[in-house]
Design an enzyme around this catalytic site. Structure first.
Site, short mmCIF file in Angstrom:
data_model
loop_
_atom_site.label_atom_id
_atom_site.label_comp_id
_atom_site.label_asym_id
_atom_site.label_seq_id
_atom_site.Cartn_x
_atom_site.Cartn_y
_atom_site.Cartn_z
N CYS A 67 -1.46 -7.63 48.36
CA CYS A 67 -1.34 -7.75 47.10
C CYS A 67 -2.10 -6.31 46.75
O CYS A 67 -3.16 -6.91 47.47
CB CYS A 67 -1.48 -9.24 46.56
SG CYS A 67 -0.96 -9.18 44.85
N LYS A 105 31.73 1.38 23.41
CA LYS A 105 30.22 0.39 22.81
C LYS A 105 29.86 1.45 22.52
O LYS A 105 28.96 2.19 22.51
CB LYS A 105 29.81 0.05 24.53
CG LYS A 105 29.00 -0.73 23.51
CD LYS A 105 28.26 -1.94 25.73
CE LYS A 105 27.18 -3.20 24.75
NZ LYS A 105 25.84 -1.70 24.42
N GLU A 135 1.05 -1.87 0.40
CA GLU A 135 -0.16 -0.34 0.00
C GLU A 135 0.68 1.72 0.07
O GLU A 135 0.94 2.40 -1.04
CB GLU A 135 -0.98 0.13 1.37
CG GLU A 135 -2.03 -1.31 1.55
CD GLU A 135 -3.03 -1.50 2.81
OE1 GLU A 135 -3.99 -1.64 2.30
OE2 GLU A 135 -2.11 -1.61 3.00
N ARG A 137 22.01 -8.74 12.76
CA ARG A 137 22.00 -9.31 13.59
C ARG A 137 20.78 -10.59 14.05
O ARG A 137 21.50 -11.35 14.43
CB ARG A 137 22.16 -9.11 15.69
CG ARG A 137 22.52 -9.69 16.30
CD ARG A 137 23.00 -9.38 17.57
NE ARG A 137 22.90 -10.13 19.04
CZ ARG A 137 21.77 -10.01 20.04
NH1 ARG A 137 20.71 -10.30 19.32
NH2 ARG A 137 22.78 -10.94 21.16
#
Ligand code: IVH
Length: 677
Positions: A403, A120, A38, A141
């Protein structure tokens, strides 16, 4: 006539606006609304209009719109060697620990190990395969095991050698990080959320001419397969590939010892903002490739490298309210809802307070002015409280004992240490709807079923709509219902369906990890998988009588202790867990455990180690045995084939036990001889 031109003008304008809108859906929201076809149709229509009416281009043109929905149609190719991730260090202690672990594994007592330090780079990783010096494959990757063939797009990077001449190995696989320079990004920043996103989108274009519009750069940092291997150190490797024309990072350096690590870390952290590329830490690698080989990998990351992240960015804000969150193991985590504040380029409105004890220790209260920090992708933490800014009427925070589901929470006492856990837990498992939802998020996570397009937000949405109540429902979704939801187009539904179908076939260890037994992480799931081999054997755990027998044997496995055995028992003692696990199995094809290296020196043998070894650590001995096809047990039993006795302080009792059971015993020297034979 005038009307006709006006119509053409308006149509062209509208298409370009739509294309831009869809680029935003794709690149900024990660949520495409129309299919590739599209999108292409719209683009073609605009191009045709421009061809017939060149004056249209004077104002705006398709060619000026950068980016198109990336394609899903790249060929999938299995990596020659897996592309792993790195484990992280955040402070000096973590790095000292890393150095200690290296030495322990290699059984090195005194001398220091040379490390190689590199920035890094926060980009997109890719791997390049040169056959006889010619760049023949370029893969993304992917999931680390299988990548996508993006060679044509990679080839648009001008500084990347396409042919290398000289003394080049027959197969040379170079790993690199591809990025867009900060300066180049400024020109296109309106179209993308960040440089990393832009680099990713650009690399996944169907048409390399689209990729070429954005100047991509890269740094090579490592290798996959090299045959024949000719390098001795990481430094050697980088020097050589730099001579062959690859870009390597100029800040990379050989270093040694913790003091130098700290020094260079500070230095580069200070330089960081002046660099033309984003870095989020430094990678430290063992320089000697022989030692790297000995150290090998754990399930996800090499033992010989670590990413030492730069210190987190901090900001000051105020706590609006303290609420609790329930994790998949029932752990209750307090969360501070804070006044939104920008930390490291991201707007933060929640920060974790860890647990009840932490709140008590820091005396954190609602309304407090606090300092928060954000490291990497993890949820921001509260560092400190500014008590001088506290109002008089402020009250101590009382930690809820229930909880969110209403059940009373408990702090467990560890069987091993007899200490009370700092964390409160809801113990209702799937019966607690908050835990159940988190368990589903675990099932679809990257480390488990890894289902693209089924992230946390989608699970929340599908849960609220009751599309998914337990893991097996994921594989029986009604796509017609999803189609009616806002934000779901044909393309995203098709992608989701494909991703779910793909994950129906799963290896036994992934399956065991996915069902979320407490204390059974990825490593333990692998150990259990190698013990059970088939899902049929594993399913024996569902029956009480059979389970009792199995649990007795689990203790023999190296790495599985009382905590894990108790957790497995607790899990399957719960009928609901058993039912949910069975339902999930019905939806899947679960592969038997793959025994790698059955032809090794100890194939199908069960080995056990006792005592210290002189030339290697016990961990290394264990890893070598497993690489040679052995199963390593943790205790003596009739099943054991060989007991290997190290030269230092072996346990007499174990040797006597083995003698009684007539088990073959070999000394450390004999073990070394077998390995060298
Ligand atoms: S070494 C894990 N060195 O970080 C195998 N990685 O978290 C050894 N990265 O996938 C990786 N700069 O994409 C290495 N100088 C560097 C790196 C680097 C960036 C990326 C790489 C890898 C990821 C691991």
């Amino acid at each position: 006539m005038k009307d006709k031109y006006r119509n053409i003008y308006n149509r062209h304008k509208k298409i370009l606006e739509d294309l831009k809108k869809h680029n935003n859906f794709y690149f900024k929201d990660d949520n495409p609304q129309i299919s590739d076809a599209e999108y292409d149709k719209l683009k073609k229509e605009a191009l045709n209009l421009e061809k017939k009416n060149p004056h249209l281009k004077s104002k705006r043109s398709v060619e000026k719109i950068i980016g198109a929905p990336p394609s899903n149609e790249f060929k999938k190719i299995k990596h020659l060697r897996p592309m792993l991730s790195l484990s992280n260090a955040f402070n000096k202690e973590n790095m000292i620990d890393f150095l200690k672990k290296l030495k322990n594994f290699l059984n090195i007592k005194t001398e220091k190990i040379d490390l190689f330090c590199e920035p890094k780079i926060d980009g997109i990783s890719a791997t390049l395969i040169y056959e006889k010096g010619i760049l023949n494959k370029g893969l993304s990757r992917g999931d680390g095991i299988t990548g996508e063939d993006i060679l044509q797009n990679i080839k648009t990077i001008s500084k990347l050698p396409k042919i290398i001449k000289g003394d080049v190995p027959k197969i040379l696989e170079v790993r690199c990080e591809i990025y867009i320079g900060k300066n180049d990004f400024k020109l296109i920043e309106e179209d993308f959320a960040n440089p990393r996103n832009a680099a990713g989108g650009s690399l996944r274009q169907k048409d390399p001419r689209e990729t070429a519009k954005i100047p991509l750069k890269y740094f090579a940092y490592g290798f996959g397969m090299i045959e024949p291997m000719k390098f001795k150190t990481q430094l050697d490797f980088l020097k050589k590939i730099s001579e062959w024309g690859f870009s390597i990072n100029p800040l990379s350096k050989k270093i040694n010892g913790i003091e130098e690590i700290e020094q260079i870390h500070k230095k580069i952290d200070n330089l960081r903002s002046s660099l033309d590329y984003d870095i989020d830490g430094l990678v430290y690698k063992v320089n000697d490739l022989n030692l790297q080989k000995r150290l090998g990998n754990t399930s996800n990351s090499p033992r010989w490298a670590i990413a030492y992240k730069f210190s987190a960015e901090k900001a000051v804000t105020q706590i609006k309210k303290i609420t609790i969150q329930v994790g998949r193991t029932g752990a209750i985590t307090p969360v501070a809802k804070v006044e939104p504040v920008t930390v490291g380029g991201v707007v933060v409105s929640n920060a974790t307070l860890h647990n009840e004890d932490e709140i008590e220790r820091k005396d954190i209260r609602e309304g407090d002015v606090i300092q928060i920090q954000r490291a990497g992708d993890v949820i921001p933490q509260v560092v400190s409280v500014d008590t001088t800014k506290r109002k008089k009427e402020s009250e101590k925070f009382i930690f809820p004992k229930k909880c969110l589901c209403g059940a009373i929470t408990k702090k467990e006492v560890s069987k091993n240490t007899k200490k009370r856990d700092a964390v409160r837990r809801c113990l209702r498992g799937y019966d607690c709807r908050f835990i159940a939802k988190e368990k589903l998020k675990h099932v679809v996570s990257k480390e488990a079923f890894n289902i693209d397009g089924l992230g946390k937000k989608v699970i929340d949405q599908f849960w609220e709509l009751k599309f998914i109540k337990e893991p097996s429902d994921i594989f029986q979704l009604d796509y017609n219902k999803i189609k009616k939801l806002e934000g779901w187009g044909d393309l995203s539904i098709e992608n989701l369906r494909k991703a779910i179908n793909k994950s129906k076939t799963v290896n036994l260890d992934k399956f065991i990890y996915s069902i979320g037994i407490r204390h059974i992480g990825q490593e333990n799931a692998k150990i259990l998988s190698s013990f059970f081999i088939t899902i049929k054997e594993f399913s024996n755990l569902f029956e009480y009588k059979k389970r009792e027998n199995i649990l007795k044997n689990l203790g023999e496995l190296d790495g599985i202790g009382e905590t894990q055995i108790e957790a497995v028992n607790n899990f399957f003692n719960n009928d609901k867990n058993v039912l949910i696990t069975k339902n999930l199995i019905d939806q899947l094809k679960i592969n038997d455990h793959l025994i790698i290296n059955t032809d090794g020196k100890f194939s199908n043998k069960k080995l056990m180690f006792t005592g210290g070894f002189e030339n290697m650590s016990r961990s290394e001995a264990k890893a070598i045995a497993e690489n040679n096809g052995a199963k390593v047990l943790g205790s003596i039993s009739k099943k054991l084939d060989i007991l290997v006795v190290g030269n230092t302080k072996p346990t007499k009792r174990k040797i006597n036990q083995a003698k009684e059971l007539k088990i073959k015993i070999i000394t450390e020297n004999e073990w070394s001889k077998i390995l060298n034979s």
